[in-house]
Each structure stands twice: as structure tokens, then as C-alpha cells.
Design a protein around this motif. Structure first.
Motif, PDB file in Angstrom:
ATOM      1  N   LEU A 295       0.796  -1.117  -0.002  1.00  0.00           N
ATOM      2  CA  LEU A 295       0.096   0.048   0.043  1.00  0.00           C
ATOM      3  C   LEU A 295       0.802   1.061  -0.109  1.00  0.00           C
ATOM      4  N   GLY A 296       1.774   1.474   1.056  1.00  0.00           N
ATOM      5  CA  GLY A 296       2.476   2.781   0.976  1.00  0.00           C
ATOM      6  C   GLY A 296       3.488   2.862   0.030  1.00  0.00           C
ATOM      7  N   PHE A 297       4.132   1.873  -0.431  1.00  0.00           N
ATOM      8  CA  PHE A 297       5.361   1.788  -1.432  1.00  0.00           C
ATOM      9  C   PHE A 297       5.018   1.355  -2.747  1.00  0.00           C
ATOM     10  N   THR A 298       3.806   0.853  -2.902  1.00  0.00           N
ATOM     11  CA  THR A 298       3.435   0.398  -4.414  1.00  0.00           C
ATOM     12  C   THR A 298       2.287   1.233  -4.869  1.00  0.00           C
ATOM     13  N   GLY A 299       1.560   1.448  -3.880  1.00  0.00           N
ATOM     14  CA  GLY A 299       0.236   2.318  -4.086  1.00  0.00           C
ATOM     15  C   GLY A 299      -0.993   1.632  -4.421  1.00  0.00           C
ATOM     16  N   LEU A 300      -0.971   0.063  -4.061  1.00  0.00           N
ATOM     17  CA  LEU A 300      -2.004  -0.943  -3.948  1.00  0.00           C
ATOM     18  C   LEU A 300      -2.750  -1.176  -2.827  1.00  0.00           C
ATOM     19  N   LEU A 301      -4.043  -0.782  -2.715  1.00  0.00           N
ATOM     20  CA  LEU A 301      -4.860  -1.311  -1.529  1.00  0.00           C
ATOM     21  C   LEU A 301      -5.306  -2.444  -1.579  1.00  0.00           C
ATOM     22  N   SER A 302      -4.999  -3.418  -0.936  1.00  0.00           N
ATOM     23  CA  SER A 302      -5.543  -4.889  -1.189  1.00  0.00           C
ATOM     24  C   SER A 302      -6.437  -5.273   0.231  1.00  0.00           C
ATOM     25  N   PHE A 303      -7.616  -5.808  -0.269  1.00  0.00           N
ATOM     26  CA  PHE A 303      -8.586  -6.449   0.886  1.00  0.00           C
ATOM     27  C   PHE A 303      -8.601  -7.478   0.865  1.00  0.00           C
ATOM     28  N   GLY A 304      -7.471  -8.348   0.247  1.00  0.00           N
ATOM     29  CA  GLY A 304      -7.473  -9.643   0.239  1.00  0.00           C
ATOM     30  C   GLY A 304      -6.333 -10.459   0.939  1.00  0.00           C
ATOM     31  N   HIS A 305      -5.546  -9.643   1.630  1.00  0.00           N
ATOM     32  CA  HIS A 305      -4.393 -10.254   2.287  1.00  0.00           C
ATOM     33  C   HIS A 305      -4.705 -11.413   3.485  1.00  0.00           C
ATOM     34  N   ALA A 306      -6.048 -11.416   3.780  1.00  0.00           N
ATOM     35  CA  ALA A 306      -6.412 -12.323   4.758  1.00  0.00           C
ATOM     36  C   ALA A 306      -5.995 -13.655   4.065  1.00  0.00           C
ATOM     37  N   ALA A 307      -6.355 -13.823   2.972  1.00  0.00           N
ATOM     38  CA  ALA A 307      -5.933 -15.038   2.227  1.00  0.00           C
ATOM     39  C   ALA A 307      -4.404 -15.515   2.387  1.00  0.00           C
ATOM     40  N   PHE A 308      -3.684 -14.705   2.264  1.00  0.00           N
ATOM     41  CA  PHE A 308      -2.279 -15.241   2.692  1.00  0.00           C
ATOM     42  C   PHE A 308      -1.895 -15.506   4.116  1.00  0.00           C
ATOM     43  N   TRP A 309      -2.504 -14.610   4.838  1.00  0.00           N
ATOM     44  CA  TRP A 309      -2.449 -14.790   6.541  1.00  0.00           C
ATOM     45  C   TRP A 309      -3.018 -16.147   6.881  1.00  0.00           C
ATOM     46  N   GLY A 310      -4.191 -16.172   6.608  1.00  0.00           N
ATOM     47  CA  GLY A 310      -5.131 -17.589   6.895  1.00  0.00           C
ATOM     48  C   GLY A 310      -4.711 -18.764   6.167  1.00  0.00           C
ATOM     49  N   GLY A 311      -4.302 -18.497   4.770  1.00  0.00           N
ATOM     50  CA  GLY A 311      -3.870 -19.551   3.932  1.00  0.00           C
ATOM     51  C   GLY A 311      -2.746 -20.267   4.479  1.00  0.00           C
TER      52      GLY A 311
ATOM     53  N   SER B 248      16.078  -0.874  -1.189  1.00  0.00           N
ATOM     54  CA  SER B 248      16.943  -1.087  -2.368  1.00  0.00           C
ATOM     55  C   SER B 248      16.617  -0.425  -3.425  1.00  0.00           C
ATOM     56  N   PRO B 249      17.242  -0.456  -4.681  1.00  0.00           N
ATOM     57  CA  PRO B 249      16.774   0.092  -5.751  1.00  0.00           C
ATOM     58  C   PRO B 249      15.414  -0.448  -6.398  1.00  0.00           C
ATOM     59  N   PHE B 250      15.316  -1.749  -6.048  1.00  0.00           N
ATOM     60  CA  PHE B 250      13.940  -2.347  -6.253  1.00  0.00           C
ATOM     61  C   PHE B 250      12.805  -1.497  -5.548  1.00  0.00           C
ATOM     62  N   GLY B 251      13.180  -1.100  -4.388  1.00  0.00           N
ATOM     63  CA  GLY B 251      12.111  -0.257  -3.501  1.00  0.00           C
ATOM     64  C   GLY B 251      11.850   1.065  -3.971  1.00  0.00           C
ATOM     65  N   ARG B 252      13.014   1.735  -4.696  1.00  0.00           N
ATOM     66  CA  ARG B 252      12.882   2.945  -5.232  1.00  0.00           C
ATOM     67  C   ARG B 252      12.272   2.886  -6.420  1.00  0.00           C
ATOM     68  N   VAL B 253      12.381   1.922  -7.221  1.00  0.00           N
ATOM     69  CA  VAL B 253      11.301   1.927  -8.302  1.00  0.00           C
ATOM     70  C   VAL B 253       9.869   1.591  -8.231  1.00  0.00           C
ATOM     71  N   LEU B 254       9.452   0.928  -7.023  1.00  0.00           N
ATOM     72  CA  LEU B 254       8.212   0.744  -6.702  1.00  0.00           C
ATOM     73  C   LEU B 254       7.463   2.142  -6.082  1.00  0.00           C
ATOM     74  N   VAL B 255       8.346   2.817  -5.579  1.00  0.00           N
ATOM     75  CA  VAL B 255       7.867   4.190  -5.283  1.00  0.00           C
ATOM     76  C   VAL B 255       7.658   5.034  -6.508  1.00  0.00           C
ATOM     77  N   SER B 256       8.632   4.975  -7.340  1.00  0.00           N
ATOM     78  CA  SER B 256       8.291   5.835  -8.772  1.00  0.00           C
ATOM     79  C   SER B 256       7.294   5.228  -9.373  1.00  0.00           C
ATOM     80  N   ILE B 257       6.715   4.053  -9.583  1.00  0.00           N
ATOM     81  CA  ILE B 257       5.616   3.562 -10.116  1.00  0.00           C
ATOM     82  C   ILE B 257       4.336   3.843  -9.306  1.00  0.00           C
ATOM     83  N   ARG B 258       4.567   4.178  -7.755  1.00  0.00           N
ATOM     84  CA  ARG B 258       3.439   4.661  -7.037  1.00  0.00           C
ATOM     85  C   ARG B 258       3.080   5.807  -7.391  1.00  0.00           C
ATOM     86  N   ASP B 259       4.201   6.935  -7.547  1.00  0.00           N
ATOM     87  CA  ASP B 259       4.105   8.158  -7.794  1.00  0.00           C
ATOM     88  C   ASP B 259       3.408   8.364  -9.208  1.00  0.00           C
TER      89      ASP B 259
END
Length: 349
Positions: free
Chosen positions: A53-69, A182-193
Motif C-alpha cells: 500500500l505505502g510503497f507500491t500504491g496498491l490497496l489490498s483487501f485480500g491479504h487475509a487469504a495469505f495470512w489465513g492460508g 533497495s533499488p527495487f524499492g525505489r522503483v516501486l515508489v516511482s511506480i506508485r507516484d
């Protein structure tokens, strides 16, 4: 004054890491150990959601699937595979990552409310499958009696298991911290913005989003596996959409895009729920919802996000120290440039 000097010297991040590690080590001595374990697991879960959410800009309401799964997968590995719980937790994290791959392939091309609704739909499908597949999941009863033995040691005492499960939580938090720095994280922020600009620069936006989605799911799965082993059961509630809503609330309370703010939000929510439940108060949702509204109205960046913003503003407002005035002190690095207006939540914190 001390925080301002630490921020200007560039050692603030290291100090925060040390303080966070000390807090994690002493937490079961200060509060009830099962509650301390809940805080640790939900903190990692919140960091996983904030990575998306904060670094890629994608709000997921489905992460319970990964926690519970992951919780179910971890429990099944221990109960039917006879594996030690560290192997089961790793297996649950891998299962969450594999589960996220097809969901991400069908979701990452969407953004905003569309992405949130698609992930919610997938999570509810998995909830339905788990509820109907009673021979494997136990249906409404879930998986009960998951053992906590390792190398002949009985870790049924919550106090001792907290320290057995803590390395997984710390490893997950460290992984999230390294990703955003990491550089990967910087790219994620640029994609978010600005996704269009990132795409024009040659970055495959959907591929980066998919990788971030899978990594976030793996971290959420790690937290869910530790939670299942720590409590000795995997419940159907872990797959329900309210679990996703609760972790999103923790992220917003702490501060979106701060990574560490989720731990603060998790501590507040878990402690408050435990206090109200112990007191016999049935309207827990009313109290937590009211506090959530107040914090969102008063602290638009969340608790940690607001504190960080004030610290950065203080650092930028402080005049540079002259050589004569700072002769008796250590040299201070020049303040960092102000964050770009398009990135309200700078990466790497």
C-alpha cells in the motif's frame, strides 16, 4: 533536541532499529506473552500490507487469504507431515507466495478500488473453499491442537514460544526494510507516484507490481504461520475479509508508507482489544472504530507518520551549525533535501 541531532547525524535509523529490537525482546516481560506474540505477528502482517500500500500504491483487501492460508498450510504440515514448526512456517510462507502468483497476475493490471475489490473477491473465494473443504481444513472448527515441539523441546509455554517465533518475525521485518531501501524499492515508489513516467523510462510496471505483491504475500504468510503455531490452531476467521480490514486499519493508524508505523498500529489495536475483552466489554469494534476516526482526523499521516514529518520539518528548519559553534561536538551532515511533493510518504523509513 536529542532526536533532532540524531536525525541530522544520519544515525536515527540505526537507533530506531536498536530500540525496536530491544522492545521486541522485553515485550513478553511487560505484557501477557500471548498478547506480545499477537503484536509481533500483526506488526509483520502490517509491514507486509504497507509494502504493497505505502510503497507500491496498491490497496489490498485480500491479504487475509495469505495470512489465513499460510496458517492452515503450516498447521497441516505439522499435523500430517510431522515436520518441526520452523519448516512448517517456511512452507506456509511459500504457499502464500504461490497463492499470490495467480491472484497477482489477474489483479496487478488494475489500480485503486478495482484492485481492492478484485483481491477481496479472491480472498472470499478462498474463505468459501476452506469452509467447504471440511475433511482438510476442519470447516468452521478449523485446525485444532497444532503442536509446538522442536528438537524434543516442549514450547507449549507461550513465554518460551515467543522467543522461538520471534526470529521469523524479525527476519520478515528486516526483509521488508531491505526491500524498501533497495533499488527495487525505489522503483516501486516511482511506480506508485507516476506509473506512466516509470513505464516511459523502461520499467515493466506490471512485473514490478506482481513481484511486490508476491513478496508482500510471503511476509504475510510468515506472520500467519507464526500466529497459527503460537496459538495452536488455525481458525476460519483468519481468512475472512475483516482480517484484511483490521490490518489495513493498523497501517493507517501507524502511518502509510512508514513501514514501522504498522507495528505501532498493531500494538495499539491488539492491546486495546485485549483490554476491552478482558474487561468484558462487547462493543470492541465501536471503541476501536472511534479511535481510528479520531486519529485519522487529527493525524492525517498516522501516528508515526506525523512524528516523522515533524522531525523532518524540525531538521530542515534548524540552521546549519558553524565550525566554531560545533567544535566541541561531532560533525553534522548537511540535511537531506525535502521530499518531492508527489511522494507524501518517502520510502525507506
Amino acid at each position: 533536541m536529542i532526536l533532532s541531532r540524531l536525525a541530522r547525524s544520519g544515525r536515527g535509523g540505526i537507533v530506531l532499529l536498536v530500540l525496536g529490537l530491544l522492545a521486541a525482546l522485553v515485550l513478553p516481560w511487560l505484557i501477557y506473552p500471548p498478547v506480545a506474540l499477537d503484536i509481533a505477528c500483526w506488526a509483520l502482517f502490517a509491514a507486509a500490507v504497507d509494502l504493497l500500500l505505502g510503497f507500491t500504491g496498491l490497496l489490498s483487501f485480500g491479504h487475509a487469504a495469505f495470512w489465513g492460508g499460510s496458517a492452515y498450510c503450516t498447521g497441516l504440515i505439522v499435523l500430517h507431515g510431522g515436520m518441526p514448526f520452523p519448516v512448517a512456517i517456511i512452507g506456509g510462507a511459500l504457499f502464500a507466495a504461490l497463492l499470490a502468483l495467480p491472484i497477482g497476475l489477474l489483479s496487478v493490471r488494475l489500480t485503486g478500488i478495482y484492485f481492492a475489490m478484485v483481491t477481496l473477491a479472491f480472498a472470499q473465494m478462498i474463505y468459501f473453499v476452506a469452509n467447504q473443504w471440511r475433511d482438510v481444513t476442519g470447516g468452521e472448527n478449523g485446525l485444532q491442537g497444532i503442536p509446538r515441539e522442536f528438537l524434543g523441546l516442549d514450547l507449549s509455554d507461550p513465554f518460551f514460544f515467543y522467543y522461538a517465533g520471534l526470529p521469523f518475525v524479525l527476519a520478515g521485518l528486516f526483509a521488508a526494510w531491505r526491500i524498501v531501501r533497495s533499488p527495487f524499492g525505489r522503483v516501486l515508489v516511482s511506480i506508485r507516484d507516476n506509473p506512466a513516467r516509470a513505464r516511459a523510462l523502461g520499467y515493466p510496471v506490471e512485473r514490478y507490481r506482481l513481484l511486490a505483491f508476491v513478496l508482500s504475500a510471503a511476509l504475510a504468510g510468515t506472520a500467519g504461520g507464526v500466529f497459527a503455531i503460537g496459538h495452536g490452531f488455525a481458525a476460519l476467521d483468519g481468512l475472512y475479509w475483516t482480517t484484511s480490514g483490521q490490518v489495513v486499519m493498523m497501517v493507517i493508524l501507524g502511518g502509510i508508507g512508514t513501514l514501522w508505523g504498522g507495528a505501532i498500529g498493531a500494538a495499539i489495536v491488539v492491546q486495546l482489544q485485549d483490554f476491552l475483552a478482558t474487561a468484558g466489554f462487547e462493543g470492541v469494534g465501536i471503541v476501536t472504530g472511534s479511535i481510528f476516526i479520531v486519529i485519522v482526523l487529527l493525524f492525517r499521516r498516522g501516528i508515526w507518520g506525523t512524528a516523522r514529518h515533524l522531525l523532518i520539518s524540525r531538521r530542515q528548519a534548524d540552521p546549519p551549525v558553524s565550525p566554531a559553534a560545533g567544535a566541541a561536538e561531532e560533525p553534522v551532515e548537511s540535511p537531506e533535501p525535502a521530499p518531492a511533493p508527489a511522494s507524501p510518504h518517502p520510502a525507506g523509513d
